[in-house]
Design an enzyme around this catalytic site. Sequence first.
Site, PDB file in Angstrom:
ATOM      1  N   ALA A  69      80.259  12.445  68.877  1.00  0.00           N
ATOM      2  CA  ALA A  69      80.443  11.919  69.512  1.00  0.00           C
ATOM      3  C   ALA A  69      80.334  10.502  68.726  1.00  0.00           C
ATOM      4  CB  ALA A  69      79.946  11.552  70.733  1.00  0.00           C
ATOM      5  N   GLY A 112      78.785  16.245  69.449  1.00  0.00           N
ATOM      6  CA  GLY A 112      80.173  16.327  69.511  1.00  0.00           C
ATOM      7  C   GLY A 112      80.542  17.528  68.261  1.00  0.00           C
ATOM      8  N   GLU A 115      79.805  20.912  68.385  1.00  0.00           N
ATOM      9  CA  GLU A 115      80.361  21.339  69.780  1.00  0.00           C
ATOM     10  C   GLU A 115      81.435  21.567  69.622  1.00  0.00           C
ATOM     11  OE1 GLU A 115      78.746  17.893  71.772  1.00  0.00           O
ATOM     12  OE2 GLU A 115      77.680  19.574  73.412  1.00  0.00           O
ATOM     13  N   GLU A 135      71.716  14.609  69.729  1.00  0.00           N
ATOM     14  CA  GLU A 135      71.318  13.723  71.171  1.00  0.00           C
ATOM     15  C   GLU A 135      69.923  12.773  71.411  1.00  0.00           C
ATOM     16  OE1 GLU A 135      73.621  16.662  70.725  1.00  0.00           O
ATOM     17  OE2 GLU A 135      75.665  16.313  71.567  1.00  0.00           O
TER      18      GLU A 135
HETATM   19  N1  CAA Z   1      79.223   7.439  65.665  1.00  0.00           N
HETATM   20  C1  CAA Z   1      79.539   6.337  65.511  1.00  0.00           C
HETATM   21  N2  CAA Z   1      79.070   6.098  64.052  1.00  0.00           N
HETATM   22  C2  CAA Z   1      78.417   6.807  63.139  1.00  0.00           C
HETATM   23  C3  CAA Z   1      78.294   8.442  62.897  1.00  0.00           C
HETATM   24  C4  CAA Z   1      78.649   8.373  64.912  1.00  0.00           C
HETATM   25  N3  CAA Z   1      77.999  10.103  65.669  1.00  0.00           N
HETATM   26  N4  CAA Z   1      78.064   9.197  62.958  1.00  0.00           N
HETATM   27  C5  CAA Z   1      78.090   8.227  61.708  1.00  0.00           C
HETATM   28  N5  CAA Z   1      78.695   7.292  61.948  1.00  0.00           N
HETATM   29  C6  CAA Z   1      78.268   6.042  60.864  1.00  0.00           C
HETATM   30  C7  CAA Z   1      77.295   5.304  60.756  1.00  0.00           C
HETATM   31  O1  CAA Z   1      77.178   4.087  61.825  1.00  0.00           O
HETATM   32  C8  CAA Z   1      78.011   4.663  58.940  1.00  0.00           C
HETATM   33  O2  CAA Z   1      78.899   3.865  59.527  1.00  0.00           O
HETATM   34  P1  CAA Z   1      78.753   1.953  59.247  1.00  0.00           P
HETATM   35  O3  CAA Z   1      78.644   2.340  57.586  1.00  0.00           O
HETATM   36  O4  CAA Z   1      79.933   1.019  59.488  1.00  0.00           O
HETATM   37  O5  CAA Z   1      77.168   1.661  59.311  1.00  0.00           O
HETATM   38  C9  CAA Z   1      78.982   5.381  58.666  1.00  0.00           C
HETATM   39  O6  CAA Z   1      79.133   6.546  59.409  1.00  0.00           O
HETATM   40  C10 CAA Z   1      77.823   6.322  58.178  1.00  0.00           C
HETATM   41  O7  CAA Z   1      76.886   6.749  58.554  1.00  0.00           O
HETATM   42  P2  CAA Z   1      75.361   6.719  57.665  1.00  0.00           P
HETATM   43  O8  CAA Z   1      75.168   5.988  56.303  1.00  0.00           O
HETATM   44  O9  CAA Z   1      74.159   6.634  58.815  1.00  0.00           O
HETATM   45  O10 CAA Z   1      75.250   7.864  56.643  1.00  0.00           O
HETATM   46  P3  CAA Z   1      73.950   8.748  56.392  1.00  0.00           P
HETATM   47  O11 CAA Z   1      74.321  10.116  55.150  1.00  0.00           O
HETATM   48  O12 CAA Z   1      72.598   8.564  55.977  1.00  0.00           O
HETATM   49  O13 CAA Z   1      73.735   9.790  57.336  1.00  0.00           O
HETATM   50  C11 CAA Z   1      73.583  11.071  59.722  1.00  0.00           C
HETATM   51  C12 CAA Z   1      74.392  10.564  58.001  1.00  0.00           C
HETATM   52  C13 CAA Z   1      72.472  11.362  59.665  1.00  0.00           C
HETATM   53  C14 CAA Z   1      74.962  12.180  60.407  1.00  0.00           C
HETATM   54  C15 CAA Z   1      73.593   9.865  60.513  1.00  0.00           C
HETATM   55  O14 CAA Z   1      74.615   8.922  60.420  1.00  0.00           O
HETATM   56  C16 CAA Z   1      72.995   9.812  62.073  1.00  0.00           C
HETATM   57  O15 CAA Z   1      72.653  10.720  62.646  1.00  0.00           O
HETATM   58  N6  CAA Z   1      74.609  10.310  62.465  1.00  0.00           N
HETATM   59  C17 CAA Z   1      74.614  10.165  64.195  1.00  0.00           C
HETATM   60  C18 CAA Z   1      74.471  11.749  64.273  1.00  0.00           C
HETATM   61  C19 CAA Z   1      74.498  11.633  65.857  1.00  0.00           C
HETATM   62  O16 CAA Z   1      73.689  11.363  66.876  1.00  0.00           O
HETATM   63  N7  CAA Z   1      75.024  12.168  66.641  1.00  0.00           N
HETATM   64  C20 CAA Z   1      75.466  12.685  68.033  1.00  0.00           C
HETATM   65  C21 CAA Z   1      76.080  11.876  68.700  1.00  0.00           C
HETATM   66  S1  CAA Z   1      75.649  12.211  70.600  1.00  0.00           S
HETATM   67  C22 CAA Z   1      77.491  12.974  71.043  1.00  0.00           C
HETATM   68  O17 CAA Z   1      77.597  13.702  70.475  1.00  0.00           O
HETATM   69  C23 CAA Z   1      77.040  13.839  72.444  1.00  0.00           C
HETATM   70  C24 CAA Z   1      77.726  14.699  73.108  1.00  0.00           C
HETATM   71  O18 CAA Z   1      77.274  15.576  73.133  1.00  0.00           O
HETATM   72  C25 CAA Z   1      79.562  14.647  72.540  1.00  0.00           C
END
Ligand code: CAA
Length: 261
Positions: A69, A112, A115, A135
């Site tokens: 998400a 998500g 999921e 999460e």
């Molecule tokens: N939401 C919004 N933006 C996101 C994102 C997310 N879930 N995942 C990645 N991005 C964005 C980053 O903010 C970044 O944007 P900027 O360039 O503007 O800073 C861009 O995508 C590239 O990401 P990274 O620089 O972080 O890339 P990386 O290779 O260093 O890391 C990653 C990759 C490990 C996937 C890391 O991006 C990450 O941890 N993302 C979040 C994963 C997460 O926590 N997901 C769960 C979300 S909550 C949810 O999903 C609830 C549900 O059950 C529905």
Amino acid sequence: STAPEMIKVEKVGEKKNVALIKLNRPKALNALCDQLMSELSDALRSLDLDTSVGAIVITGSERAFAAGADIKEMTDNEFASTFSGRFLENWTTVSEVKKPVIAAVNGFALGGGNEIAMMCDIIYAGEKARFGQPEIKIGTIPGAGGTQRWVRAAGKSFAMEVCLTGDQVTAQEAKERGIVSKVFPVDQVVGEAVKLGEKIADQSPLIVQMAKEAVNKAYELTLQEGLHFERRLFHATFATKDRKEGMTAFAEKRKPQWESK
Ligand code: CAA
């Protein structure tokens, strides 16, 4: 409706009977913002009604299927508005589609994103795919089925590890745990998923939907109820032209001509 911006939809395969949906928000690793999710839902609903389509493949990029998400979009959310706004309640479309839906996962399938993959009927993964529910690391829990579907697919102990640590699961391990059915080299996974879609699309669309519905009932019903449901649907196939055609074609040593009737 206007053309989608965050997904790409095309019809692929020799007979153009497989729909390929590509999540296409590369700058955010396909983070599933409102717009992307509503475009995905709209596309799925219309493909489900499109009689030229026998199967649907959902994929992302080589770097990310979807990183979850959109965290930035929900940072300022509060309980009352998520509750009364029914936050994430519109995320169920993938699991409501009657046609088979195959996830072709490369890169991150997190939160998500994972999921959505688990809502699909079959998951094919590229060797570098990573699955997980991170999460917990941002102070929340899965909200689109993660805590429930991991348990059903991989058992409680492993599901707890995944949901309580946020650790990523490799493609190989996801396969060993029953989350993924096959693992392929990165550049082959989408092609293999499309081939699988074509193979399924060669069957009677009507009977395929009945088979999918019966398998899905295994998640919801007791064994006795599930067996009863299956037997009744099996009986119901004898009310279709395609069942008659399938068995007649077998006896006549020819290919069946399905009418989806
Ligand atoms: N939401 C919004 N933006 C996101 C994102 C997310 N879930 N995942 C990645 N991005 C964005 C980053 O903010 C970044 O944007 P900027 O360039 O503007 O800073 C861009 O995508 C590239 O990401 P990274 O620089 O972080 O890339 P990386 O290779 O260093 O890391 C990653 C990759 C490990 C996937 C890391 O991006 C990450 O941890 N993302 C979040 C994963 C997460 O926590 N997901 C769960 C979300 S909550 C949810 O999903 C609830 C549900 O059950 C529905």
